[in-house]
Write an enzyme that holds these catalytic residues in place. Structure first.
Site, PDB file in Angstrom:
ATOM      1  N   LYS A  72      77.533  26.840  60.799  1.00  0.00           N
ATOM      2  CA  LYS A  72      78.330  27.609  59.831  1.00  0.00           C
ATOM      3  C   LYS A  72      79.689  26.979  59.534  1.00  0.00           C
ATOM      4  O   LYS A  72      80.172  27.038  58.408  1.00  0.00           O
ATOM      5  CB  LYS A  72      78.517  29.044  60.326  1.00  0.00           C
ATOM      6  CG  LYS A  72      77.252  29.878  60.291  1.00  0.00           C
ATOM      7  CD  LYS A  72      77.564  31.298  60.711  1.00  0.00           C
ATOM      8  CE  LYS A  72      76.372  32.200  60.634  1.00  0.00           C
ATOM      9  NZ  LYS A  72      76.740  33.615  60.834  1.00  0.00           N
ATOM     10  N   ASN A  93      78.065  31.017  55.359  1.00  0.00           N
ATOM     11  CA  ASN A  93      76.676  31.331  55.744  1.00  0.00           C
ATOM     12  C   ASN A  93      75.725  31.315  54.553  1.00  0.00           C
ATOM     13  O   ASN A  93      74.525  31.497  54.733  1.00  0.00           O
ATOM     14  CB  ASN A  93      76.598  32.679  56.477  1.00  0.00           C
ATOM     15  CG  ASN A  93      76.870  33.858  55.575  1.00  0.00           C
ATOM     16  OD1 ASN A  93      77.385  33.703  54.474  1.00  0.00           O
ATOM     17  ND2 ASN A  93      76.525  35.042  56.033  1.00  0.00           N
ATOM     18  N   ASP A 108      79.249  37.801  55.444  1.00  0.00           N
ATOM     19  CA  ASP A 108      79.234  38.707  56.606  1.00  0.00           C
ATOM     20  C   ASP A 108      80.258  39.840  56.495  1.00  0.00           C
ATOM     21  O   ASP A 108      79.985  40.960  56.921  1.00  0.00           O
ATOM     22  CB  ASP A 108      79.504  37.921  57.897  1.00  0.00           C
ATOM     23  CG  ASP A 108      78.261  37.193  58.384  1.00  0.00           C
ATOM     24  OD1 ASP A 108      77.152  37.594  58.014  1.00  0.00           O
ATOM     25  OD2 ASP A 108      78.410  36.206  59.136  1.00  0.00           O
ATOM     26  N   GLY A 137      83.106  34.199  65.575  1.00  0.00           N
ATOM     27  CA  GLY A 137      82.927  34.122  64.126  1.00  0.00           C
ATOM     28  C   GLY A 137      82.660  35.486  63.505  1.00  0.00           C
ATOM     29  O   GLY A 137      83.211  35.814  62.453  1.00  0.00           O
ATOM     30  N   GLY A 246      73.282  46.876  64.401  1.00  0.00           N
ATOM     31  CA  GLY A 246      73.531  45.623  63.689  1.00  0.00           C
ATOM     32  C   GLY A 246      72.529  45.293  62.592  1.00  0.00           C
ATOM     33  O   GLY A 246      72.737  44.346  61.825  1.00  0.00           O
TER      34      GLY A 246
END
Ligand code: ATR
Length: 284
Positions: A72, A93, A108, A137, A246
């Site tokens: 990434k 990403n 993200d 990250g 998640g």
């Protein structure tokens, strides 16, 4: 030879290793749903070969790619053009090619906020106090999202304090660094708790926290999705708090890439979620 416009669009996820990635399942679900004659592949690429793979991306016929560990940061460095979020987070990403240039985004941060909007509507209505555990990250993207959504007090706790300090200095603003030893104080009256570490993931120690001090309307979010229900999520539910696993973030981070490569903005539906959750549960 056919022009690119006549080729079937294709994208891939690049990682090392990559076999664990759920991205193919997500994108293939949407390709089928929209009856798009495209494909989404897996590309296992070792770090040494990553720059060459990216240079060759368009020639191999890819409209773009997702990038996962450990690429990434290198992806960020190799982009010709970066989105605002990518520039801020220094991590990419999602890649696509525009007028021959390699473009990169970090999806993200927005995905985290979308997942909370969907699974815990009005989570940010109090714009109150948030406690974030971890400083990797994922934590960077999440703290950035919290700042964009106006959370006023962000408390950051990480095993390695220096890493938390670096995150706070990179993102700026009022981020208070605390130690695990101060956790109960940090949680007092907090409206949001987010675990961004790998604690609670299958094979890792659980994140066992007493959630009694959180505000009664608090939201607890865990970026871990294997297992689907972590110890933290169980504890939040047991206290009657809203708990967000998640999986939502995993699904939402895929949306912008699909739209860029295949031209349709997909939705994160309960049906897609069911497919991914079933796959995770089956993997045991
Ligand atoms: P990601 O990109 O998924 O955020 P990462 O950058 O490797 O992954 O970050 C992992 C995070 O989990 C870090 O905050 C790490 O803490 P350190 O900075 O101290 O390494 C945290 N983490 C991993 N294992 C942990 C453990 N056993 N106890 C506490 N924190 C842990």
């Amino acid at each position: 030879m056919k022009s690119p416009a006549h080729r079937k669009p294709k994208a891939c996820v690049i990682g090392w290793p990559v076999a664990h990635s759920r991205s193919p399942l997500i994108h293939r679900f949407w390709l089928e749903r929209f009856k798009i004659e495209g494909s989404y592949e897996m590309a296992a690429v070792a770090p040494a070969g990553f720059p060459a793979f990216l240079r060759d991306l368009a020639r191999q016929g890819f409209a773009g790619a997702n990038v996962t560990l450990p690429h990434k940061q290198t992806a960020f460095e190799l982009c010709d053009i970066r989105s605002g979020a990518a520039a801020r987070l220094k991590v990419v990403n999602t890649l696509w090619i525009e007028a021959g240039k390699l473009c990169g985004d970090n999806t993200d941060a927005a995905a985290f906020a979308c997942a909370l909007d969907q699974d815990a509507p009005q989570w940010d209505i109090n714009s109150g106090k948030a406690v974030v555990i971890g400083a990797g990250g994922a934590a960077r993207a999440i703290v950035y999202a919290l700042k964009l959504r106006g959370m006023k007090g962000i408390f950051l706790i990480n095993r390695t304090r220096a890493r938390a300090a670096e995150l706070a200095s990179d993102l700026g603003g009022s981020i208070e660094i605390m130690d695990f030893a101060d956790l109960s104080g940090a949680l007092a009256g907090a409206n949001l708790l987010v675990n961004t570490t790998s604690l609670g993931m299958r094979g890792q120690p659980a994140l066992a926290i007493d959630l009694a001090a959180l505000a009664p309307d608090a939201v607890v979010s865990d970026i871990v999705y294997v297992p689907l229900e972590t110890e933290l999520i169980r504890a939040a539910k047991a206290r009657g708090l809203r708990a967000v696993s998640g999986v939502g973030m995993l699904l939402h981070q895929a949306v912008p890439g699909f739209e860029r490569w295949f031209g349709i903005k997909p939705c994160v539906t309960p049906e897609l979620r069911g497919v991914i959750e079933a796959d995770i549960a089956a993997a045991g």
